[in-house]
Design a protein around this motif. Structure first.
Motif, mmCIF file in Angstrom:
data_model
loop_
_atom_site.group_PDB
_atom_site.id
_atom_site.type_symbol
_atom_site.label_atom_id
_atom_site.label_comp_id
_atom_site.label_asym_id
_atom_site.label_seq_id
_atom_site.Cartn_x
_atom_site.Cartn_y
_atom_site.Cartn_z
ATOM 1 N N ILE A 159 -57.644 60.582 120.422
ATOM 2 C CA ILE A 159 -58.551 58.922 120.405
ATOM 3 C C ILE A 159 -59.704 59.685 120.025
ATOM 4 N N GLY A 160 -60.517 59.863 120.150
ATOM 5 C CA GLY A 160 -62.076 60.152 119.348
ATOM 6 C C GLY A 160 -61.829 60.191 117.544
ATOM 7 N N GLY A 161 -60.825 60.618 117.580
ATOM 8 C CA GLY A 161 -60.650 60.819 115.831
ATOM 9 C C GLY A 161 -59.819 59.700 115.305
ATOM 10 N N GLN A 162 -59.255 58.842 116.433
ATOM 11 C CA GLN A 162 -59.292 57.047 115.610
ATOM 12 C C GLN A 162 -59.728 56.412 115.556
ATOM 13 N N THR A 163 -60.580 56.193 116.539
ATOM 14 C CA THR A 163 -62.281 55.865 116.451
ATOM 15 C C THR A 163 -62.692 55.697 115.390
ATOM 16 N N ALA A 164 -63.232 57.526 115.035
ATOM 17 C CA ALA A 164 -63.778 57.180 113.719
ATOM 18 C C ALA A 164 -63.181 56.441 112.354
ATOM 19 N N ASP A 165 -62.048 56.985 112.776
ATOM 20 C CA ASP A 165 -61.357 56.114 111.500
ATOM 21 C C ASP A 165 -61.283 54.854 111.475
#
Ligand code: GRG
Length: 301
Positions: A159-165
């Motif tokens: 979910i953190g990665g999707q946020t940054a993406d």
């Protein structure tokens, strides 16, 4: 192992995972029937079943031989499927096709796309927890495995990665290498790490060995994502089951748009070979797993 033998085994193992998932499907009944149907529709839409496969093979690598791994294999595919269902929503990538058919929100409507994703995520943990009902289960290992699964899928992982993406899509300036690696590590590699680490933990691998598996899976994850970006440029939409060229259409910065195809291909090969080297350094052997990692370099879907 010969290529043809590997391919036969890959097919057999994937079919066994399909059957396993079917066994874990929630019954489509009651007043909540629609969300259950939407969950099952997305889960049974096919896909490579790579994460349960990596989990099972890592479990075997460390000598695991009980049924305890099975609910976790189903759980990781449920989490992965929820992420795809939500990623396709109008508020995110707004995609219509996934795994060769209409994606969940297109068939069931947006509200059920959201609910089916939520349902799959929660049901994944309900499913993994059933491992504790098995007489062979080691509660401490199951607890550690659940903790890894929760963290790698959560805000410090996928979910953190999707946020940054999502935020990076609004950024006009070129992404820094650090930013891109963060996105790839969290959005893609984290779940692959969870798959392999859960396999190792449930089989009783040492902490040192689990750390090696975490690094190995990091490499596999980054290579997998770069290959995904390569396929978005040179892949075949029928084989992939989704449209190609979406990164260009969405003006998305990827490893390929930043570094070019040739460099990207080199990076995929390098990362995969390094993953195999790390794997060779842990106790135990699993030829199929090694082949699987190397196959991902040349995957066409
Ligand atoms: C919505 C929290 C949230 C996260 C979404 C998984 C994801 C994060 C987005 C999907 C888009 C994407 C390119 C993700 C990177 C990981 C990836 C390449 C997923 C596709 O996995 P495959 O190729 O899919 O294993 P199949 O369909 O074969 O299971």
């Amino acid at each position: 192992m010969e290529d043809s033998r590997f391919q036969v085994q890959l097919l057999e193992k994937t079919e066994q995972i399909e059957m396993l998932l079917k066994n874990y499907l929630p019954a489509e009944e009651g007043f909540q029937k629609t969300v259950l149907e939407a969950m099952n529709y997305s889960l049974m839409a096919g896909g490579k079943r790579l994460r349960p496969l990596l989990m099972q093979e890592t479990y075997k690598l460390f000598g695991g031989d009980s049924q305890v791994i099975l609910p976790f294999m189903a759980a990781i595919e449920m989490i992965h499927t929820y992420s795809l269902v939500h990623d396709d929503l109008p508020a995110m990538d707004n995609d219509e096709y996934r795994r060769g058919r209409k994606t969940t929100h297109v068939v069931y409507g947006e509200a059920f796309g959201i609910l089916a994703g939520d349902g799959l995520l929660n049901y994944a943990f309900e499913t993994a927890l059933t491992a504790l009902d098995m007489p062979q289960a080691d509660a401490a290992r199951v607890g550690r495995a659940l903790s890894v699964l929760a963290r790698k899928a959560g805000v410090y992982g996928m979910i953190g990665g999707q946020t940054a993406d999502i935020e990076a899509e609004e950024q006009a300036a070129p992404l820094t290498k650090e930013q891109l690696l963060f996105i790839h590590e969290k959005k893609t590699a984290a779940l692959i790490q969870a798959a392999m680490m859960v396999g190792a933990i449930l089989a009783g691998a040492s902490e040192k060995a689990v750390s090696k598996i975490e690094k190995c899976a990091y490499n596999i994850g980054i290579a997998f994502q770069i290959q995904d970006d390569i396929l978005d440029v040179v892949g075949d939409s029928v084989e992939l089951g989704k449209p190609v060229g979406s990164d260009e259409k969405n003006h998305k910065q990827t490893y390929v748009t930043i570094n070019g195809l040739e460099q990207s291909r080199k990076e995929v090969a390098l990362l995969s070979e390094e993953a195999v080297t790390i794997l060779a350094d842990v106790e135990g052997e699993n030829e199929f797993l090694t082949k699987l990692i190397l196959m991902l370099i040349n995957r066409r879907k």
